[in-house]
Design a protein around this motif. Structure first.
Motif, PDB file in Angstrom:
ATOM      1  N   ARG A  51       0.865  -1.107   0.130  1.00 54.33           N
ATOM      2  CA  ARG A  51       0.046  -0.080  -0.134  1.00 54.33           C
ATOM      3  C   ARG A  51       0.837   1.334  -0.065  1.00 54.33           C
ATOM      4  O   ARG A  51       0.545   2.300  -0.803  1.00 54.33           O
ATOM      5  CB  ARG A  51      -0.929  -0.045   1.215  1.00 54.33           C
ATOM      6  CG  ARG A  51      -2.006  -0.896   0.923  1.00 54.33           C
ATOM      7  CD  ARG A  51      -2.968  -1.083   2.219  1.00 54.33           C
ATOM      8  NE  ARG A  51      -3.708   0.139   2.279  1.00 54.33           N
ATOM      9  CZ  ARG A  51      -4.777   0.463   3.113  1.00 54.33           C
ATOM     10  NH1 ARG A  51      -5.372  -0.643   3.875  1.00 54.33           N
ATOM     11  NH2 ARG A  51      -5.124   1.680   3.330  1.00 54.33           N
ATOM     12  N   ARG A  97     -15.189   1.652  -9.766  1.00 55.26           N
ATOM     13  CA  ARG A  97     -15.144   1.357  -8.262  1.00 55.26           C
ATOM     14  C   ARG A  97     -16.030   0.137  -8.009  1.00 55.26           C
ATOM     15  O   ARG A  97     -15.591  -0.714  -7.375  1.00 55.26           O
ATOM     16  CB  ARG A  97     -15.232   2.621  -7.597  1.00 55.26           C
ATOM     17  CG  ARG A  97     -15.768   2.537  -6.255  1.00 55.26           C
ATOM     18  CD  ARG A  97     -14.750   1.845  -5.186  1.00 55.26           C
ATOM     19  NE  ARG A  97     -13.218   2.573  -5.471  1.00 55.26           N
ATOM     20  CZ  ARG A  97     -12.172   1.885  -4.842  1.00 55.26           C
ATOM     21  NH1 ARG A  97     -12.213   1.277  -3.934  1.00 55.26           N
ATOM     22  NH2 ARG A  97     -11.024   2.633  -4.937  1.00 55.26           N
ATOM     23  N   GLY A  98     -17.261   0.230  -8.337  1.00 58.21           N
ATOM     24  CA  GLY A  98     -18.219  -0.751  -7.906  1.00 58.21           C
ATOM     25  C   GLY A  98     -17.782  -2.035  -8.485  1.00 58.21           C
ATOM     26  O   GLY A  98     -18.383  -3.154  -7.812  1.00 58.21           O
ATOM     27  N   ALA A 142      -8.722  -2.246  -1.012  1.00 59.33           N
ATOM     28  CA  ALA A 142      -8.659  -1.322  -2.110  1.00 59.33           C
ATOM     29  C   ALA A 142      -9.300   0.068  -1.855  1.00 59.33           C
ATOM     30  O   ALA A 142     -10.337   0.385  -2.212  1.00 59.33           O
ATOM     31  CB  ALA A 142      -9.636  -1.719  -3.257  1.00 59.33           C
ATOM     32  N   PRO A 143      -8.384   0.967  -0.955  1.00 64.39           N
ATOM     33  CA  PRO A 143      -8.808   2.044  -0.424  1.00 64.39           C
ATOM     34  C   PRO A 143      -9.191   3.129  -1.488  1.00 64.39           C
ATOM     35  O   PRO A 143      -8.473   3.339  -2.337  1.00 64.39           O
ATOM     36  CB  PRO A 143      -7.564   2.384   0.562  1.00 64.39           C
ATOM     37  CG  PRO A 143      -6.299   1.988  -0.154  1.00 64.39           C
ATOM     38  CD  PRO A 143      -6.916   0.406  -0.557  1.00 64.39           C
ATOM     39  N   VAL A 144     -10.327   3.866  -1.128  1.00 68.02           N
ATOM     40  CA  VAL A 144     -10.757   4.805  -2.223  1.00 68.02           C
ATOM     41  C   VAL A 144      -9.853   6.038  -2.151  1.00 68.02           C
ATOM     42  O   VAL A 144      -9.305   6.410  -1.074  1.00 68.02           O
ATOM     43  CB  VAL A 144     -12.287   5.291  -1.885  1.00 68.02           C
ATOM     44  CG1 VAL A 144     -12.855   6.279  -2.582  1.00 68.02           C
ATOM     45  CG2 VAL A 144     -13.142   4.077  -1.701  1.00 68.02           C
ATOM     46  N   LEU A 158      -9.118  10.067  -3.400  1.00 70.80           N
ATOM     47  CA  LEU A 158     -10.030  10.914  -3.974  1.00 70.80           C
ATOM     48  C   LEU A 158      -9.936  11.424  -5.171  1.00 70.80           C
ATOM     49  O   LEU A 158     -10.569  11.971  -5.938  1.00 70.80           O
ATOM     50  CB  LEU A 158      -9.675  12.116  -2.734  1.00 70.80           C
ATOM     51  CG  LEU A 158     -10.273  11.977  -1.406  1.00 70.80           C
ATOM     52  CD1 LEU A 158      -9.763  13.007  -0.303  1.00 70.80           C
ATOM     53  CD2 LEU A 158     -11.560  11.624  -1.107  1.00 70.80           C
TER      54      LEU A 158
END
Lengths: 159, 252
Positions: free
Chosen positions: B28, B77-78, B125-127, B129
């Motif tokens: 990460r 993303r979905g 899978a951190p969002v 921005l």
């Protein structure tokens, strides 16, 4: 002045009411006659203490009003809602044994994690899009959230 | 496929460590520093290896595969959760091809041999921005040459050595797993999720079995009827009704 009878006692009582409660205006209508009594002081709701009015009337008004305005902006600052970016179970903490990422009242920074969504064992941390204070957390821990559901509401801090 | 081939995505760059907190942590950090897609982090030992929802991933040093891969699939993303199926198929295929085992997948990303867990997959899978293409870190632990499993998992977990009686060279095992990951991930990118899901179904040991899913503050129990085209699990409950599950919560 025929045809119109005005009860002076009634008018006196109306004036008393207007003075007592600091009303701007009081109107009554009866039998085709309407009486309007206008007050001479600024309106103050009786249930509230009057400092706001005296502040308005006070001498260094310009400066004080400015301060009051900026305070008002802070209180009514934009509230940004962080929504679920995808369907999944929403979690407020990284594990059942760890504290919530954020609580109502917490100050958060841009990019700070405010929640976590799991879909098919893929875990996505949700960052705050803004800096501000958490004012509400509609997202329930361990509950299914659909895309677009509100998770966390943050009042934007003025920079 | 040759790791130096132009089409190769996974394993062109491999970072190796003797000991890390968790390979996902390192991956990460690398991903945040714009490391290329397909970058791999391998460790001999993890001091804070983790599974889902804070559960620990236990492994002694130097006997098992512990790695993480950075992926940036060009999907919305979905659909990032489709990677759970990519990872599970990759691990099962590697085991079946390189060790002769009959590994199966359990919805959504469990890999089992004879009903026992042989690998664990943790995808984070951190969002982000600013990025439109989501970044995922796929953490994989595969039990290879481990024999003295602790009592708490001795009945539910296994390893390649326990199952086959043969010791695997860890470096060869890593090569085999990365080859499999690269092949399945390229199938996903070129032919789409349906192709990966079709492969997953061939390895599926969930359908027809009793499942228990802790979800939404309730427990969903029933028989796994099918896996839908979006990867969700369709469960027939005791009252005959069907329930479609997207989130796995805790699935047993």
């Amino acid at each position: 002045m025929s045809g119109i009878e005005i009860d002076l006692q009634q008018v006196k009582e109306l004036v008393k009411l207007v003075e007592k409660y600091g009303l701007a205006e009081l109107a009554i209508e009866e039998g085709g006659v309407s009486i309007v009594v206008k007050g001479i002081v600024a309106p103050v709701p009786s249930s509230e203490p009057p400092p706001t009015v005296t502040a308005h009337a006070a001498v260094p008004a310009a400066q004080e009003e400015q301060e009051e305005e900026s305070a008002e902006v802070e209180e009514q600052g934009d509230v940004v809602t962080i929504e679920a970016p995808m369907v999944g179970v929403f979690y407020r903490s990284s594990s059942p044994d760890t504290p919530s990422f954020v609580e109502v009242g917490d100050q958060v920074e841009v990019g700070q994690t405010v929640g976590l969504i799991e879909a098919m064992k893929v875990f996505s941390e949700i960052p705050s899009e803004v800096a501000g204070v958490v004012v509400e957390m509609p997202g329930q821990n361990g509950k299914l959230a659909h895309q677009g559901d509100p998770l966390v509401r943050i009042r934007v801090s003025e920079q | 496929m040759d790791p130096t081939s132009a089409d190769r995505i996974i394993g062109k760059q491999i970072f190796r460590y003797p000991t890390v907190s968790s390979t996902n942590d390192i991956a990460r950090q690398l991903a945040a520093c714009q490391a290329d897609e397909g970058t791999v982090v391998v460790a001999a030992e993890q001091t804070l290896g983790r599974g889902s929802r804070g559960r620990a991933w236990i492994s002694p040093a130097g006997v098992n595969l512990l790695l993480s891969v950075i992926l940036r699939p060009p999907v919305e993303r979905g659909r990032i959760s489709e990677l759970a199926f990519v990872a599970a198929v990759s691990v099962a295929r590697f085991l079946n091809g390189d060790t002769g085992l009959a590994a199966r997948v359990k919805w959504p990303n469990d890999v089992r041999v004879g009903g026992r867990k042989i690998a664990g997959i943790l995808i984070e899978a951190p969002v982000c921005l600013k990025k439109e293409i989501p970044t995922a870190v796929v953490g994989i632990g595969v039990n290879i040459n481990w024999t003295d499993l602790p009592p708490e998992i001795a009945e539910t977990a296994t390893s390649v050595l326990i199952e086959t009686g043969r010791t695997l060279d860890l470096e060869s095992a890593l090569t085999g797993l990365l080859d499999s990951l690269d092949a399945v991930y390229r199938t996903y990118r070129v032919d789409g999720f349906e192709a990966v899901l079709a492969d997953w179904r061939l390895l599926d040991c969930t359908t027809g079995e009793e499942v228990t899913v802790l979800l939404d503050g309730e427990t969903v129990r029933g028989v796994a009827e099918s896996v839908a085209s979006d990867g969700s699990l369709v469960v027939r409950q005791a009252d005959g009704s069907l329930r479609k599950l997207t989130a796995a919560g805790q699935t047993e």
